[in-house]
Design an enzyme around this catalytic site. Structure first.
Site, short mmCIF file in Angstrom:
data_model
loop_
_atom_site.label_atom_id
_atom_site.label_comp_id
_atom_site.label_asym_id
_atom_site.label_seq_id
_atom_site.Cartn_x
_atom_site.Cartn_y
_atom_site.Cartn_z
N LYS A 268 0.82 -1.20 0.00
CA LYS A 268 0.00 0.00 0.00
C LYS A 268 0.86 1.26 0.00
CE LYS A 268 -3.51 2.55 2.61
NZ LYS A 268 -4.38 2.57 3.79
N SER B 116 -10.14 1.35 6.41
CA SER B 116 -9.44 1.49 5.14
C SER B 116 -9.03 0.18 4.49
CB SER B 116 -8.19 2.37 5.30
OG SER B 116 -8.56 3.68 5.63
N SER C 63 -8.89 3.70 2.30
CA SER C 63 -7.85 4.24 1.45
C SER C 63 -6.99 3.18 0.77
CB SER C 63 -6.95 5.16 2.28
OG SER C 63 -6.33 4.43 3.32
#
Length: 381
Positions: free
Chosen positions: A64, A143, A119
């Site tokens: 990520k 997220s 996210s």
């Protein structure tokens, strides 16, 4: 890999080829590290040839964000090969919704006009579309779980504070996005050092449609209820004697105060005079009482379905997830079904602190009950 039937260089080359072929439309990766990935894959092959045992030898993964390698050390040590940085929200975009890849906004593999959630947007899209089998995430309010729900995959948030996190507020915890429960279990064994996980059994469980304060839309709630009923029917979970419905204090003001002021925020008050400590205290007591009676709490993962790229308006998609960032409990999102719009929604499963193995056992049992090892995305077996 360990049996010598595959080489890491070939598996990683296949992942890189899929990314080259499909990511221009998907926008899942912000950066692709072709040369570095090829070199690392060759190193994995050499280590295997030398007799080293690597539990995740040659598994291509996304990490990520551009700084994701900082937290991927245990996976790399286990033989994983990072192939690129997955998309996260860009400047000026809302963290809970969008991703911005090298080729533009990140789209939901099920419907390009819908967001994959965030996210950990690129990680979820890359896994759901079959570009990589595993991608890392971080979860500060949902997220990992929200994009897992909207992309129809598995997303695990571990217990807050159990592993290092750069988040000074303590709200964020590491997580992983995968297509199959067995892969989440493999991730957990590497991260935690624990041995074989629990086998699926019958766990006591409570279902809450709204945690006492949220207002979920009818369809995500109905699909989550149906998924819960299937687990009850399959004896994966069982209901205790009738109990008073769980009613938590809405964590939104406390979460926002902590995030806005950093780890020192303990006295910011809500309109009714409650501070962060008050919200945490009442929710911790009520969750402790709940987990004294049952093994699991299940809810819809999100109160709403995946929305378009113009955003959800004033609504928080985090309404059912961020309570467990504030409390620190581990949670996992598993597929609940597909809505009338053709996009998935999720079922959130929460356990007592430190009981990730229970979540993984339920995810494995739910997957076996579904009888399918497929994303359900056309053309993505």
């Amino acid at each position: 890999m360990r049996e010598g039937r595959l080489r890491a260089v070939d598996v990683v080359a296949g992942a890189l080829e899929r990314i080259r072929r499909e990511d221009r439309a998907l926008g899942a990766f912000a950066e692709v590290w072709e040369d570095a990935a090829a070199e690392r894959a060759a190193e994995v092959d050499a280590r295997l040839a030398a007799g080293e045992r690597l539990p995740l030898a040659g598994v291509p993964i996304g990490v990520k964000g551009r700084h994701g390698l900082r937290t991927a050390g245990p996976l790399v040590a286990a033989g994983c090969v990072p192939v690129g940085a997955t998309a996260v929200p860009g400047p000026g975009t809302a963290w809970q919704t969008w991703g911005l890849g090298a080729h533009g906004r990140t789209v939901n593999p099920w419907r390009a006009d819908r967001t994959p959630g965030g996210s950990s947007a690129g990680s979820a899209a890359a896994v759901a579309a079959g570009l990589v089998p595993l991608a890392t995430g971080s979860d500060g309010a949902g997220s990992v779980r929200i994009p897992a729900a909207w992309c129809g995959i598995v997303g695990l948030k571990v217990t807050n504070g159990r592993f290092p996190s750069p988040d000074r507020t303590g709200l964020a915890a590491p997580g992983v996005l995968v297509r199959y429960a067995a892969d989440a279990e493999a991730y957990w064994r590497v991260l935690s050092g624990e041995g074989q996980g629990l086998r699926p059994g019958s766990f006591t469980a409570a279902f809450s449609p709204d945690l006492g304060f949220a207002d979920p839309d009818p369809e995500p709630l109905a699909l989550a209820r149906a998924a819960f009923a299937r687990l009850v029917e399959a004896d994966v979970v069982r209901l205790p004697l009738p109990e008073t419905p769980l009613r938590l204090a809405d964590p939104a003001p406390a979460w926002l105060a902590l995030r806005g002021a950093g780890s020192g925020a303990t006295s910011e008050v809500r309109g009714d005079g409650w501070g962060v400590r008050d919200v945490r205290g009442i929710n911790d007591r009520r969750l402790a009482a709940l987990f004294d009676r049952v093994d699991l709490l299940l809810t819809p993962t999100t109160p709403n379905a995946a929305h378009g790229h113009d955003g959800p308006g004033d609504r928080y998609s985090t309404a059912l997830t961020w309570a467990f960032n504030l409390s620190g409990h581990p949670a996992i999102s598993i597929a609940a079904g597909v809505g009338a719009d053709g996009c998935p929604v999720g079922l959130q499963v929460v356990a007592a602190r430190g009981r990730e193995t229970v979540l993984l056992a339920v995810a494995a049992a739910a997957e076996a009950r579904a009888g399918s090892r497929s994303t359900g995305i056309p053309g993505k077996p």
